[in-house]
Design a protein around this motif. Sequence first.
Motif, PDB file in Angstrom:
ATOM      1  N   UNK B  37       0.728  -1.141   0.009  1.00  0.00           N
ATOM      2  CA  UNK B  37      -0.095  -0.134   0.036  1.00  0.00           C
ATOM      3  C   UNK B  37       0.776   1.336  -0.110  1.00  0.00           C
ATOM      4  N   UNK B  38       1.743   1.216   0.935  1.00  0.00           N
ATOM      5  CA  UNK B  38       2.743   2.464   1.015  1.00  0.00           C
ATOM      6  C   UNK B  38       3.423   2.712  -0.367  1.00  0.00           C
ATOM      7  N   UNK B  39       4.003   1.703  -0.894  1.00  0.00           N
ATOM      8  CA  UNK B  39       4.840   1.743  -2.174  1.00  0.00           C
ATOM      9  C   UNK B  39       3.736   2.314  -3.257  1.00  0.00           C
ATOM     10  N   UNK B  40       2.478   1.623  -3.422  1.00  0.00           N
ATOM     11  CA  UNK B  40       1.518   2.042  -4.349  1.00  0.00           C
ATOM     12  C   UNK B  40       1.442   3.554  -4.184  1.00  0.00           C
ATOM     13  N   UNK B  41       1.186   4.078  -3.027  1.00  0.00           N
ATOM     14  CA  UNK B  41       0.814   5.496  -2.691  1.00  0.00           C
ATOM     15  C   UNK B  41       2.210   6.217  -3.059  1.00  0.00           C
ATOM     16  N   UNK B  42       3.298   6.061  -2.583  1.00  0.00           N
ATOM     17  CA  UNK B  42       4.619   6.720  -2.979  1.00  0.00           C
ATOM     18  C   UNK B  42       4.686   6.648  -4.372  1.00  0.00           C
ATOM     19  N   UNK B  43       4.996   5.662  -4.899  1.00  0.00           N
ATOM     20  CA  UNK B  43       5.400   5.535  -6.506  1.00  0.00           C
ATOM     21  C   UNK B  43       3.975   5.850  -7.294  1.00  0.00           C
ATOM     22  N   UNK B  44       3.090   5.161  -7.094  1.00  0.00           N
ATOM     23  CA  UNK B  44       1.999   5.325  -7.894  1.00  0.00           C
ATOM     24  C   UNK B  44       1.698   7.045  -7.921  1.00  0.00           C
ATOM     25  N   UNK B  45       1.407   7.468  -6.891  1.00  0.00           N
ATOM     26  CA  UNK B  45       0.746   8.801  -6.937  1.00  0.00           C
ATOM     27  C   UNK B  45       1.696   9.920  -7.474  1.00  0.00           C
ATOM     28  N   UNK B  46       3.204   9.496  -6.774  1.00  0.00           N
ATOM     29  CA  UNK B  46       4.314  10.651  -7.231  1.00  0.00           C
ATOM     30  C   UNK B  46       4.351  10.881  -8.666  1.00  0.00           C
ATOM     31  N   UNK B  47       4.287   9.408  -9.196  1.00  0.00           N
ATOM     32  CA  UNK B  47       4.375   9.457 -10.796  1.00  0.00           C
ATOM     33  C   UNK B  47       3.087   9.516 -11.536  1.00  0.00           C
ATOM     34  N   UNK B  48       2.201   9.183 -11.029  1.00  0.00           N
ATOM     35  CA  UNK B  48       0.862   9.163 -11.883  1.00  0.00           C
ATOM     36  C   UNK B  48       0.075  10.408 -11.784  1.00  0.00           C
ATOM     37  N   UNK B  49       0.427  11.366 -10.612  1.00  0.00           N
ATOM     38  CA  UNK B  49      -0.411  12.478 -10.531  1.00  0.00           C
ATOM     39  C   UNK B  49      -0.485  12.922 -12.157  1.00  0.00           C
ATOM     40  N   UNK B  50      -1.636  13.786 -12.306  1.00  0.00           N
ATOM     41  CA  UNK B  50      -1.780  14.305 -13.325  1.00  0.00           C
ATOM     42  C   UNK B  50      -1.316  15.838 -13.377  1.00  0.00           C
ATOM     43  N   UNK B  51      -0.093  16.011 -13.943  1.00  0.00           N
ATOM     44  CA  UNK B  51       0.305  17.395 -13.491  1.00  0.00           C
ATOM     45  C   UNK B  51      -0.539  18.139 -14.436  1.00  0.00           C
ATOM     46  N   UNK B  52      -1.008  19.632 -13.893  1.00  0.00           N
ATOM     47  CA  UNK B  52      -1.516  20.600 -14.696  1.00  0.00           C
ATOM     48  C   UNK B  52      -0.679  21.914 -14.500  1.00  0.00           C
ATOM     49  N   UNK B  53      -1.187  22.866 -15.140  1.00  0.00           N
ATOM     50  CA  UNK B  53      -0.537  24.431 -15.417  1.00  0.00           C
ATOM     51  C   UNK B  53       0.969  24.014 -15.547  1.00  0.00           C
ATOM     52  N   UNK B  54       1.203  23.494 -16.736  1.00  0.00           N
ATOM     53  CA  UNK B  54       2.848  23.182 -16.780  1.00  0.00           C
ATOM     54  C   UNK B  54       3.041  24.593 -17.894  1.00  0.00           C
ATOM     55  N   UNK B  55       4.199  25.134 -17.487  1.00  0.00           N
ATOM     56  CA  UNK B  55       4.809  26.324 -18.250  1.00  0.00           C
ATOM     57  C   UNK B  55       5.086  25.947 -19.856  1.00  0.00           C
ATOM     58  N   UNK B  56       4.250  26.546 -20.443  1.00  0.00           N
ATOM     59  CA  UNK B  56       4.357  26.447 -21.908  1.00  0.00           C
ATOM     60  C   UNK B  56       4.313  27.782 -22.802  1.00  0.00           C
ATOM     61  N   UNK B  57       5.027  27.572 -23.790  1.00  0.00           N
ATOM     62  CA  UNK B  57       5.175  28.795 -24.623  1.00  0.00           C
ATOM     63  C   UNK B  57       4.777  28.669 -25.981  1.00  0.00           C
TER      64      UNK B  57
END
Lengths: 324, 380
Positions: B37-57
């Motif tokens: 569970x801990x690994x899933x949370x650490x690895x899974x969420x850290x990498x799988x978060x759907x990052x938004x508002x990424x700097x774009x030109x």
Amino acid sequence: MRSARGQAEAAIMNDVTTENAPVIDVRGVTKQFDGRIVVDHVDLRVERGEIYGFLGPNGSGKTTFIRMLCGLLTPDAGTGTCLGLDLLREQRAIRLQVGYMTQRFSLYTDLTVRENLDFVARLFALPQRRAAIDRTLEELGLTARQKQLAGTLSGGWKQRLALAACMLHAPRLLLLDEPTAGVDPQARRDFWERIHDLAGRGLTVLISTHYMDEAERCHRLAYLAYGHLLTQGTAAEIVKEAALETWEVDGPDLSQLAAQLRVLPGVTQVTAFGAGLHVSGTDPATLHRATAPYRRAPYRWTPTPSGMEDVFIHLMQQVPDNVT
Amino acid sequence: MNTHRFTWSRFYAVVRKEFIQMRRDRMTFGMMIGVPLMQLILFGFAINTDPKHMPTAVLAADNSPFARSLVAAMRNSEYFDIRDDGPTTEAQARTALQRGTLQFVLTIPANFERDLLRGNRPALALEADASDPAAVGNAVGGIRELLATVWARDFSGPLAHLQPAPPPADLRVHRLFNPEGETAINIVPGLMGVILTLTLVMITALAITRETERGTMEHLLSSPVRPLEVMTGKIVPYIVVGYVQVCVVLLAARFVFNVPMVGSVPLLLALAPIFMACNLAVGVTVSTIARNQLQAVQMSVFFFLPSLLLSGFMFPFRGMPHWAQALGAILPLTHFLPIVRGILLKGNTLAEVAPHVWPMLLFLVAVLALGLRRYRQTLD
Ligand SMILES: Nc1ncnc2c1ncn2[C@@H]1O[C@H](COP(=O)(O)OP(=O)(O)OP(=O)(O)O)[C@@H](O)[C@H]1O
Ligand SMILES: [Mg+2]
């Protein structure tokens, strides 16, 4: 249904070939750890049905020797047989017919009493497992505690459980390493009665102990000190062989007197014994001469037969501890 | 009594005992569930978060209403934070990507409107800093969707024929710094293998050294039980634990991380025990070498690290130098990853994953043999 004991007897009866052969017959058994000799050329012969006491100070190699007998350690030198099986080549077969009770509790503390026995019974593929366990529990008074975790038993009850476990498969030889350490007097008496009972049926028992009263209950004894077998025989033989003269001294301020006596020539040991002192020496004449100045009031000197304890303490002092 | 060969009754005695002990050892049992569970949370969420508002030109060589509505739609998608003070030349944009101040640079070509209207499917270039693939994947997906819908209003009436079947403009994504473009979907199935490796090796490694430390080994050795019976008897109960972990990961993959499950889950469940047995056997072998529990833990980590690094979990397997690949190919995790990813993500069948099965079996046999050789039958 045949009891485990019945089976043991049957096994012994059927075993005509080894009927009169010694159960343990080893010569020159030696073991060293990291170059330090812990058991040094020990010869031992134990007849069938004998209760053989194994004595010696801490670290004298009793446990090591017993482990070699049941194949848990390989001797560095020595030959011989255990239950008619070769000590070096048939270790595994020996293990099957030996009940070995370890000095340190070696059952599973996180299993209950019953689960522990059940595990052992399954490993030995005992027929009528449940009945055999029930009977053993009954015999050792463990029935009420069968559902208790072994780790939560008191020391004495742990000992009883360990004993039950090593006898479950009806072995022909019991190797018991300090089986009564920490066991109350009543339980110890029961234990010795059982042992004598079993021996009467032909089971052989090698038992290490530090208790003198137990030593006196053995048929024969061996005294091991720092790896050397110093003496063996019946209790009476050992006492006689030591040829120790012992006096009992009563009077006031005995501790002061003891300090003075200890440095005298001819006095090999001075031990507090109840309210008095035991003063021993190997040479009666020298002992007499040296202690003469102290043989007056308020002290009362009476000759007393040397006990096992006097003899063993005497033996222990003869051999320098090669460790220290 | 059969004393020289493997006996089922003695094997069963060991299995039974292990089960009882496992049930009583709440802490360890909790860890077996807690670690995944801990690994899933650490690895899974850290990498799988759907990052938004990424700097774009946006480098727009065309300032038509179509280009502007695309940029506006990108803003609305929340994935992109479009910088008005961004670079104005290609070179500046590249530098910004290098430095990491920008995640994306969208180049709108000259004559975009004209080509679009002619139906020439003009190409938009999206340069992405894909060094962190998770950061890129969803945003790229987002912009593709945009392309399909953004001009729907503009293409009404006489322009309706331009209503996309394929989107009217082409998106060319250039993933920089990470040509493989691994996505987060890879991580969670991979985690299954990592979790099994981490926990199972250690569990058996501890299970036997604990016997030595607590003195119960002396009792076990003085009984008729055979080394193979002890070893296998300690492996089997923990396969059950492995299954519990696999289920935890599968459920999380499905319902938390939305990992697609294209292939046959039963096939995966059927192959997983081989991999579990490999790791459990490593643990058993470790315990025949380690003298105490601390050493057992250290040696487990010693096995775990190369598994993590050389198996293709952390870094793409094909990207590694040959010696590292050769080393990695020995490890069971290297073979389990393509199996679990192949089945779950690509719908692989048994025939397709079979080439990864026999190396694991080989590993299992070799490690068990080593353990058997090393297993001490006396206290010497
Ligand atoms: N595995 C081992 N490695 C190294 N030395 C050992 C080992 N086992 C025992 N020894 C040493 O061998 C000597 C004899 O130990 P052993 O346990 O046989 O004595 P003992 O007579 O049973 O003592 P006690 O009465 O305290 O039980 C000791 O000095 C001990 O330190
Ligand atoms: Mg001892």
